[in-house]
Design an enzyme around this catalytic site. Structure first.
Site, short mmCIF file in Angstrom:
data_model
loop_
_atom_site.label_atom_id
_atom_site.label_comp_id
_atom_site.label_asym_id
_atom_site.label_seq_id
_atom_site.Cartn_x
_atom_site.Cartn_y
_atom_site.Cartn_z
N LYS A 24 -4.29 3.85 -1.80
CA LYS A 24 -3.24 3.60 -3.06
C LYS A 24 -3.99 2.58 -3.85
O LYS A 24 -3.60 2.74 -5.22
CB LYS A 24 -1.98 2.75 -2.37
CG LYS A 24 -1.23 3.82 -1.53
CD LYS A 24 0.10 2.60 -1.33
CE LYS A 24 1.20 3.75 -0.36
NZ LYS A 24 2.22 2.87 0.09
N CYS A 42 -9.02 -11.52 6.93
CA CYS A 42 -10.01 -10.37 6.57
C CYS A 42 -11.10 -10.50 5.50
O CYS A 42 -12.13 -9.73 5.19
CB CYS A 42 -9.47 -8.90 6.29
SG CYS A 42 -8.21 -8.57 7.48
N SER A 65 -5.42 -11.66 4.13
CA SER A 65 -4.11 -12.36 3.79
C SER A 65 -4.14 -13.81 3.79
O SER A 65 -5.19 -14.40 4.28
CB SER A 65 -3.35 -11.77 4.99
OG SER A 65 -2.81 -10.42 4.81
N SER A 125 3.13 -7.18 2.52
CA SER A 125 1.62 -7.74 2.61
C SER A 125 1.05 -6.41 1.58
O SER A 125 0.04 -6.50 0.99
CB SER A 125 1.21 -7.61 4.01
OG SER A 125 1.18 -6.31 4.58
N HIS A 138 -11.20 -3.02 1.37
CA HIS A 138 -10.66 -3.62 2.71
C HIS A 138 -9.65 -2.45 3.12
O HIS A 138 -8.86 -2.20 2.52
CB HIS A 138 -9.91 -4.85 2.42
CG HIS A 138 -9.21 -5.21 3.75
ND1 HIS A 138 -9.96 -5.03 5.10
CD2 HIS A 138 -7.88 -5.53 3.84
CE1 HIS A 138 -8.91 -5.60 6.04
NE2 HIS A 138 -7.79 -5.51 5.47
N ASN A 187 -8.04 -1.00 12.09
CA ASN A 187 -8.31 -2.16 11.34
C ASN A 187 -9.36 -3.22 12.19
O ASN A 187 -8.98 -3.35 13.43
CB ASN A 187 -6.98 -3.01 10.96
CG ASN A 187 -7.32 -3.93 9.95
OD1 ASN A 187 -8.56 -4.22 9.48
ND2 ASN A 187 -6.16 -4.60 9.48
N THR A 196 -1.83 0.06 13.42
CA THR A 196 -2.87 -0.54 12.44
C THR A 196 -3.65 -1.32 13.33
O THR A 196 -4.42 -2.07 12.59
CB THR A 196 -2.16 -1.09 11.04
OG1 THR A 196 -1.25 -2.10 11.51
CG2 THR A 196 -1.42 -0.13 10.06
N ASP A 225 7.07 10.95 13.91
CA ASP A 225 6.68 12.46 13.51
C ASP A 225 4.90 11.70 13.42
O ASP A 225 4.54 11.03 12.69
CB ASP A 225 6.98 12.75 12.28
CG ASP A 225 6.19 14.04 11.50
OD1 ASP A 225 5.27 14.23 12.10
OD2 ASP A 225 6.74 14.35 10.53
N GLU A 243 -11.04 -14.19 12.63
CA GLU A 243 -9.86 -14.43 12.73
C GLU A 243 -9.28 -14.50 14.15
O GLU A 243 -8.03 -14.66 14.19
CB GLU A 243 -8.76 -13.91 11.58
CG GLU A 243 -8.56 -12.34 11.49
CD GLU A 243 -7.73 -11.94 10.63
OE1 GLU A 243 -6.50 -12.13 10.68
OE2 GLU A 243 -8.22 -10.97 9.78
#
Ligand code: HMG
Length: 388
Positions: A245, A113, A310, A204, A236, A278, A155, A31, A81
């Site tokens: 969030k 990151c 990470s 993560s 980030h 990202n 992402t 969707d 990275e």
């Protein structure tokens, strides 16, 4: 009085090709609202074979640096990275491509990151430690790759941010106190033999939010700061929903007025991230650029910034907008750059994704693909990349 040090100029580059995530959703039988609302992304940058982290960084920096800057830069810190070499720093290629004076230190740093934040804080420390040094160039350049039809595919992204760090900066003066936290965890990583990242997706996201909680509370304990002290909080942005969030988490106990004003600034600060995806270490600074170019916050407005890499390292740090920030941060018109990109179909994106450079020393000549880039990769010979 403490001397002001911070970001004086900021530039950005992203490849000229993108994928529409609604089309990707249809192709993957998902969707589209999952990608647009659940993940919070609309488009994704796709890298052609003639761009890599070196050319993207050089393309981001060339737009902002003057002849005086090239002569006065004292250190070049390249954060990535997705570097092109295990030994040699990407900063050295950029130094040559841009014509930065040789009396500069050139190095590469890595911590997922978080790398560009490590570079930025190192740049500030360099200027504090060396009274005769005036300018440090910080580069954050990455290609985010998870793989065709993987959970992480939505992402992905690619791009580079270049920041000139100076005394008396004209965009953002960084405050000296920050809170940071590091812990050896396996939430996302990329072993040397793989050109795509491995991620424990849900884990993560939980770690990102845990690290945010830790450094935000440490920062408050160190400084007695309150959320209301900040006109905007930047995050980030691996995808915009996770930043959202994070914002909801730190503002949960705030009044509705503050929640709404921070949400309004967050929306402005993620306009570009929604269209690029990202870019790993540059993502927080693309969000800063998005805020600078889409918001009209007054000078002296205070910003909070949450950096996460990470593995993992998190840092909460702060800065204040400087009087001329609105003029100085317009050197690159990001909205126009994004509007001028060419849309790829899903199958064209997959073709781009699967193209690779030789790994056996054989010769490859790349017909130029990027029409608007100053620098591009011409090919490979003898295990060396040839840049133009
Ligand atoms: P997934 O399993 O496809 O997604 O993976 P999901 O099933 O969890 O759904 C995502 C959201 O969409 C959910 O919302 C669903 O409810 C919603 P949430 O519960 O999160 O609020 N949803 C819908 N919403 C509207 N309409 C619908 C609909 N359907 C579902 N119809 C994941 C998602 C991000 C985990 C995956 O893409 C992934 O693994 N990405 C790579 C890892 C990553 O980005 N992690 C972020 C934290 S780590 C980090 O930030 C560091 C990093 O940048 C690397 C570095 O430091 O170098 C990654």
């Amino acid at each position: 009085m403490i001397e002001k040090i911070g970001i004086d100029k900021i530039g950005f580059y992203t490849p000229e090709f993108y994928l529409d995530l609604t089309e990707l959703a249809h192709e993957r039988d998902v969707d589209p609202n999952k990608f647009k609302i659940g993940i919070g992304q609309d488009e994704q940058a796709v890298v052609p074979l003639d761009q890599d982290v070196v050319t993207m960084a050089a393309n981001a920096a060339v737009k902002i640096l003057s002849a005086d800057d090239l002569a006065e830069i004292d250190e070049i810190i390249f954060a990535t990275e997705s570097g092109i070499d295990q030994s040699k720093a990407g900063a050295l290629y950029v130094q040559r491509l841009l014509g930065i004076n040789p009396r500069a230190r050139a190095l590469e740093v890595k911590e997922a990151c978080y790398g560009a934040t490590a570079a930025l804080q190192t740049a500030v420390d360099h200027l504090i430690a060396h009274a005769d040094s005036q300018k440090v160039l910080v580069l954050g350049s990455d290609v985010a790759r998870y793989g065709v039809a993987t959970a992480g595919e939505v992402t992905q992204g690619a791009g580079a941010v270049a920041m000139l760090v100076t005394r008396q900066p004209r965009i953002l003066a960084l405050e000296r106190t920050s809170a940071y936290f590091s812990e050896d965890i396996m939430d996302f990583w990329r072993p040397n033999y793989s050109d795509t990242a491995f991620a424990k997706g849900k884990y993560s996201t939980e770690q990102y939010l845990r690290f945010l909680d830790l450094v935000w509370h440490d920062y408050q304990a160190k400084t007695s700061a309150e959320l209301a002290d900040f006109a905007a909080v930047l995050f980030h942005i691996p995808y915009t929903k996770l930043g959202l969030k994070g914002l909801r988490q730190i503002s949960a106990d705030s009044n509705t007025e503050l929640q709404e004003s921070l949400l309004a600034q967050f929306t402005k600060a993620t306009v570009f991230n929604r269209r690029v995806g990202n870019i790993y270490t540059g993502s927080l600074y693309l969000s800063l650029l998005s805020l600078l170019q889409n918001s009209d916050l007054p000078a002296n407005a205070r910003l909070g910034l949450f950096s996460y890499g990470s593995g993992a390292v998190g840092e909460f740090f702060t800065g204040t907008l400087q009087p001329r920030y609105q003029d100085v941060s317009q050197q690159v018109n990001v909205a126009e750059m994004l509007d001028q990109r060419q849309k790829l179909s899903v199958s064209e994106y997959e073709t781009f994704f699967n193209q690779a450079l030789p790994t056996d020393g054989s010769e490859m000549v790349i017909t130029p693909i990027s029409k608007n880039a100053t620098f591009y990769l011409q090919g490979m010979t003898d295990h060396q990349r040839l840049y133009k």
